[in-house]
Design an enzyme around this catalytic site. Structure first.
Site, PDB file in Angstrom:
ATOM      1  N   TYR A  21       3.631 -38.360  17.802  1.00  0.00           N
ATOM      2  CA  TYR A  21       3.930 -38.920  19.123  1.00  0.00           C
ATOM      3  C   TYR A  21       5.253 -39.710  19.101  1.00  0.00           C
ATOM      4  O   TYR A  21       6.267 -39.194  18.651  1.00  0.00           O
ATOM      5  CB  TYR A  21       2.768 -39.772  19.619  1.00  0.00           C
ATOM      6  CG  TYR A  21       1.454 -39.030  19.650  1.00  0.00           C
ATOM      7  CD1 TYR A  21       1.324 -37.807  20.310  1.00  0.00           C
ATOM      8  CD2 TYR A  21       0.322 -39.536  19.013  1.00  0.00           C
ATOM      9  CE1 TYR A  21       0.123 -37.114  20.333  1.00  0.00           C
ATOM     10  CE2 TYR A  21      -0.891 -38.849  19.038  1.00  0.00           C
ATOM     11  CZ  TYR A  21      -0.977 -37.642  19.702  1.00  0.00           C
ATOM     12  OH  TYR A  21      -2.171 -36.955  19.723  1.00  0.00           O
ATOM     13  N   LYS A  41       6.222 -29.338  22.291  1.00  0.00           N
ATOM     14  CA  LYS A  41       7.580 -29.353  22.842  1.00  0.00           C
ATOM     15  C   LYS A  41       7.711 -30.375  23.958  1.00  0.00           C
ATOM     16  O   LYS A  41       8.656 -31.163  23.979  1.00  0.00           O
ATOM     17  CB  LYS A  41       7.970 -27.968  23.365  1.00  0.00           C
ATOM     18  CG  LYS A  41       8.198 -26.915  22.302  1.00  0.00           C
ATOM     19  CD  LYS A  41       8.937 -25.697  22.827  1.00  0.00           C
ATOM     20  CE  LYS A  41       8.298 -25.080  24.043  1.00  0.00           C
ATOM     21  NZ  LYS A  41       6.923 -24.592  23.782  1.00  0.00           N
ATOM     22  N   ARG A  85      -2.840 -25.736  32.889  1.00  0.00           N
ATOM     23  CA  ARG A  85      -1.436 -26.111  33.053  1.00  0.00           C
ATOM     24  C   ARG A  85      -1.196 -27.067  34.215  1.00  0.00           C
ATOM     25  O   ARG A  85      -2.002 -27.181  35.126  1.00  0.00           O
ATOM     26  CB  ARG A  85      -0.608 -24.839  33.310  1.00  0.00           C
ATOM     27  CG  ARG A  85      -0.645 -23.818  32.188  1.00  0.00           C
ATOM     28  CD  ARG A  85       0.274 -24.182  31.056  1.00  0.00           C
ATOM     29  NE  ARG A  85       0.244 -23.230  29.949  1.00  0.00           N
ATOM     30  CZ  ARG A  85       1.252 -23.044  29.101  1.00  0.00           C
ATOM     31  NH1 ARG A  85       2.360 -23.742  29.243  1.00  0.00           N
ATOM     32  NH2 ARG A  85       1.126 -22.185  28.112  1.00  0.00           N
ATOM     33  N   ASN A 119       5.838 -32.966  24.622  1.00  0.00           N
ATOM     34  CA  ASN A 119       5.687 -34.321  24.092  1.00  0.00           C
ATOM     35  C   ASN A 119       6.983 -34.820  23.463  1.00  0.00           C
ATOM     36  O   ASN A 119       7.371 -35.982  23.637  1.00  0.00           O
ATOM     37  CB  ASN A 119       4.563 -34.362  23.053  1.00  0.00           C
ATOM     38  CG  ASN A 119       3.186 -34.240  23.663  1.00  0.00           C
ATOM     39  OD1 ASN A 119       3.044 -34.250  24.883  1.00  0.00           O
ATOM     40  ND2 ASN A 119       2.171 -34.113  22.832  1.00  0.00           N
ATOM     41  N   HIS A 128      13.773 -20.196  23.136  1.00  0.00           N
ATOM     42  CA  HIS A 128      12.519 -20.891  23.470  1.00  0.00           C
ATOM     43  C   HIS A 128      12.612 -22.305  22.895  1.00  0.00           C
ATOM     44  O   HIS A 128      11.954 -22.634  21.905  1.00  0.00           O
ATOM     45  CB  HIS A 128      11.354 -20.099  22.850  1.00  0.00           C
ATOM     46  CG  HIS A 128      10.007 -20.569  23.257  1.00  0.00           C
ATOM     47  ND1 HIS A 128       8.904 -20.437  22.444  1.00  0.00           N
ATOM     48  CD2 HIS A 128       9.558 -21.166  24.381  1.00  0.00           C
ATOM     49  CE1 HIS A 128       7.840 -20.922  23.050  1.00  0.00           C
ATOM     50  NE2 HIS A 128       8.211 -21.383  24.224  1.00  0.00           N
ATOM     51  N   ARG A 187      -0.931 -15.607  28.813  1.00  0.00           N
ATOM     52  CA  ARG A 187      -0.074 -14.435  28.644  1.00  0.00           C
ATOM     53  C   ARG A 187      -0.886 -13.281  28.060  1.00  0.00           C
ATOM     54  O   ARG A 187      -1.758 -13.487  27.229  1.00  0.00           O
ATOM     55  CB  ARG A 187       1.085 -14.754  27.694  1.00  0.00           C
ATOM     56  CG  ARG A 187       2.068 -15.779  28.208  1.00  0.00           C
ATOM     57  CD  ARG A 187       3.323 -15.780  27.347  1.00  0.00           C
ATOM     58  NE  ARG A 187       3.026 -15.935  25.934  1.00  0.00           N
ATOM     59  CZ  ARG A 187       2.973 -17.087  25.291  1.00  0.00           C
ATOM     60  NH1 ARG A 187       3.163 -18.207  25.945  1.00  0.00           N
ATOM     61  NH2 ARG A 187       2.727 -17.135  23.996  1.00  0.00           N
ATOM     62  N   ASP A 232      11.297 -26.398  27.515  1.00  0.00           N
ATOM     63  CA  ASP A 232      10.802 -25.084  27.105  1.00  0.00           C
ATOM     64  C   ASP A 232      11.876 -24.062  26.780  1.00  0.00           C
ATOM     65  O   ASP A 232      11.711 -23.277  25.867  1.00  0.00           O
ATOM     66  CB  ASP A 232       9.893 -24.523  28.206  1.00  0.00           C
ATOM     67  CG  ASP A 232       9.047 -23.351  27.740  1.00  0.00           C
ATOM     68  OD1 ASP A 232       8.514 -23.418  26.623  1.00  0.00           O
ATOM     69  OD2 ASP A 232       8.919 -22.368  28.484  1.00  0.00           O
ATOM     70  N   SER A 248       4.376 -22.188  21.473  1.00  0.00           N
ATOM     71  CA  SER A 248       3.710 -22.795  22.622  1.00  0.00           C
ATOM     72  C   SER A 248       2.568 -23.700  22.189  1.00  0.00           C
ATOM     73  O   SER A 248       1.850 -23.412  21.229  1.00  0.00           O
ATOM     74  CB  SER A 248       3.168 -21.710  23.555  1.00  0.00           C
ATOM     75  OG  SER A 248       4.228 -20.992  24.136  1.00  0.00           O
ATOM     76  N   GLY A 296       0.748 -17.726  35.273  1.00  0.00           N
ATOM     77  CA  GLY A 296       1.799 -18.198  34.370  1.00  0.00           C
ATOM     78  C   GLY A 296       2.955 -17.240  34.185  1.00  0.00           C
ATOM     79  O   GLY A 296       3.483 -16.663  35.136  1.00  0.00           O
ATOM     80  N   GLU A 318       6.248 -41.959  17.186  1.00  0.00           N
ATOM     81  CA  GLU A 318       6.769 -42.195  15.837  1.00  0.00           C
ATOM     82  C   GLU A 318       7.701 -41.068  15.387  1.00  0.00           C
ATOM     83  O   GLU A 318       8.472 -41.231  14.434  1.00  0.00           O
ATOM     84  CB  GLU A 318       5.625 -42.338  14.833  1.00  0.00           C
ATOM     85  CG  GLU A 318       4.618 -43.434  15.158  1.00  0.00           C
ATOM     86  CD  GLU A 318       5.189 -44.846  15.151  1.00  0.00           C
ATOM     87  OE1 GLU A 318       6.397 -45.003  14.868  1.00  0.00           O
ATOM     88  OE2 GLU A 318       4.439 -45.790  15.457  1.00  0.00           O
TER      89      GLU A 318
END
Length: 617
Positions: free
Chosen positions: A511, A272, A385, A274, A246, A77, A293, A268, A218, A513
């Site tokens: 992760y 998110k 990406r 994950n 967002h 961006r 997202d 970003s 993007g 957990e």
């Protein structure tokens, strides 16, 4: 290519007139009306393979998938070239770049004049959100980039079915885009055309229009994404009393089969995707993905807040995505995916940093050069990406396309903080939760322009995405709480997976957990008495956060430590930061800050650093 005329394609006179105006301005060689079909998609892919824009990946390793490489100057961006063109500068606010709408339109007209010469002008009708949902909106993007068309086909619901839905009188958000590189007679094209000298991403809140020039990458070019789904939609949401955020949306089900939905805002590249696709480590718990997202949220007739994911695909950050961090994402991108700026293996597959513990001995890097582990620089760009359909996700929620949306029980804010912020904390009230969002800050990542690792304020993770004055945006959130039944509002939480110990290592394993934290949030929303009041907010009472099987005795105190000195320093810094939004900063948030300061000063240091089963006020 669709062979048709304007009138045969649509009866919508406003749309016909706008397309003709764009054609006459941009002067393309021809016009392509996108129908969204598989045949059209294959024709576009063939065109890009021939031009070198795409490289086909190994069909056995990665079926129906492709690699694109942008120019090194067009990789993220461009926030400094992103403008909110409101009538008054103060309506854009201090966090946006403002431009006078009349002056900007004059500038854009000069840039778009003849910009598509030698190219095809593609017309892309698309829906943000499930077709026909009262929470959805329609847009039409014009572009001269087949890469954008292919990506929009993945990221939105697009094609002739949208034209049918629009009808002769339906309204739409016009989105004009060009890479800004006309092909004069005799000129040879390049695989990734763009214009790095003239880049503008412009939003017109009053007329709900978007124009983007010069970039092909993007959110600069896929105008349904940040431009429409956040900057323009946030203006719509303020005017109409809803929220365009967002945020990821996930559904979580406990072992007894009870399910709740949660929305979460992170800057970003802060996890998110994950979190949205998490594989829980807790037996019997299940997480399913609604979106990774963006969330559009409106109140239903029952007084609860309902959310849809306005997108139809994932535009995820590749580096760091692995079988360990996000096995469901790895399954999602196993086929039918466009990768951009990742590395290419000798076997024709993709690779990026963090995908495997040991890198391959040889790769072609994101710039098309030979790469070995001894090479300088990463093999994949840090903001590389993957673009893939949400329908490919193995844990996609069965209600992800529900027209009425899913009911939200919890809203979660979080960022990368090495210190100060505990692992999880519940807000004392809706207003205190809005304060959580307004005070959110995070260490910068490659998805933003700036110094990686430097702490920057990112209110609600919306810093680059709010289409109007951020002070008014804060007030809009407060108004939402004041206008609706507080007993039916989602509860608000703050999380921090990234707190570090004195040695500089992460205290929390993260992760899968993180499901332990979601379990605690789930139980809070069920009314379980599992919170301990502290000066900063509600923390888990002792032994109410499930850490079974984790050896966290040494880390536990540090994870939940409310260090008075650190927090008072945070308060002073926030006092200064919030003056940025004067005179539109809400007084009630000033009061939340002063109340926090008072609570901190009246709490004892000994109590302030514990998560014991007691009130520390």
């Amino acid at each position: 290519m669709t062979k048709t005329t304007f009138e045969n394609w649509t009866e919508n006179r406003a749309l016909i007139n706008w397309i003709r105006k764009c054609r006459d301005l941009c002067k393309p060689d021809n016009v392509w009306f996108c129908d969204g079909s598989k045949e059209e998609a294959q024709e576009l892919v063939s065109k890009m393979l021939k031009s070198g824009t795409l490289t086909k990946l190994n069909e056995t390793a990665r079926p129906k998938s492709y690699l694109a490489r942008s120019t090194p100057e067009d990789v993220a961006r461009v926030e400094e070239r992103t403008f909110i063109c409101s009538e008054k500068k103060e309506d854009a606010g201090p966090t946006n770049h403002w431009a006078d709408p009349a002056e900007m339109k004059t500038k854009l007209d000069s840039l778009f004049q003849g910009c598509m010469e030698g190219r095809t002008m593609y017309v892309i009708p698309f829906s943000m959100g499930p077709l026909g949902s009262p929470l959805s909106q329609i847009g039409v993007q014009i572009t001269d980039s087949p890469y954008v068309v292919a990506s929009m086909r993945i990221m939105t619901r697009m094609g002739k079915k949208i034209i049918q839905l629009l009808g002769p009188n339906g309204s739409f958000v016009p989105c004009l885009h060009s890479v800004g590189m006309p092909l004069k007679k005799g000129m040879k094209d390049v695989p990734w055309p763009c214009n790095t000298n003239e880049r503008y991403i412009c939003h017109f809140p009053k007329t709900k229009e978007i124009a983007s020039f010069g970039s092909g990458y993007g959110g600069n070019a896929l105008l349904g994404k940040k431009c429409f789904a956040l900057r323009i939609a946030s203006v719509m949401a303020k005017e109409e009393g809803w929220l365009a955020e967002h945020m990821l949306i996930l559904g979580i089900t406990n072992p007894e089969g009870k399910k709740k939905y949660m929305a979460a805002a992170f800057p970003s590249a802060c996890g998110k995707t994950n979190l949205a696709m998490m594989t829980p480590t807790l037996p019997g718990w299940k997480v399913e993905t609604v979106g990774d997202d963006i969330a559009w949220m409106r109140f239903g007739k029952d007084g609860r807040l309902y959310a849809i994911n306005p997108e139809a695909g994932f535009f995820g950050v590749a580096p760091g995505t692995s079988e360990k961090s996000n096995p469901n994402a790895m399954k999602t991108i196993a086929k039918n995916t466009i990768f951009t700026n990742v590395a290419l293996t000798d076997k024709g597959d993709v690779w990026w940093e963090g995908m495997t513990e040991k890198p391959p001995s040889h790769l072609i890097d994101w710039e098309g050069r030979d790469w070995t582990p001894k090479s300088e620089g990463p093999a994949a760009h840090p903001n590389s990406r993957f673009t893939t359909s949400a329908s490919e996700c193995p844990v996609i929620d069965p209600n992800w396309e529900s027209p009425q949306g899913v009911p939200i029980s919890a809203i979660i804010f979080g960022g990368r903080r090495s210190s100060t912020i505990p692992l999880v904390m519940k807000a004392l009230s809706w207003e205190h939760g809005v304060f959580f969002g307004a005070s959110l800050s995070s260490e910068m990542t490659a998805a933003q322009e700036g110094t990686i690792g430097k702490l920057r304020h990112d209110p609600f993770a919306m810093l680059p995405f709010t289409g109007y004055n951020m002070g008014d945006y804060f007030q809009h959130w407060l108004d939402i709480g004041n206008k609706h039944d507080k007993d039916k509002l989602p509860q608000i939480f703050l999380v921090n997976w990234f707190r570090k110990g004195k040695e500089g290592s992460l205290l929390w394993p993260g992760y899968g957990e993180n499901s332990r934290v979601l379990k605690w949030i789930f139980e809070c929303c069920d009314g379980a008495p599992i919170t301990a009041k502290t000066a900063a907010g509600y923390l888990p009472k002792k032994r109410t956060l499930d850490t079974s099987g984790l050896n966290l005795k040494k880390e536990a105190d540090e994870l939940f430590k409310i260090n008075k000195a650190d927090w008072l320093e945070e308060v002073e810094e926030l006092k200064q930061y919030f003056t940025l939004f004067d005179p539109r900063f809400p007084e009630s948030l000033n009061q939340e800050l002063l109340k926090l300061e008072k609570r901190l000063k009246t709490s004892s240091s000994q109590k302030a650093k514990t998560n014991a089963n007691e009130d520390i006020f």
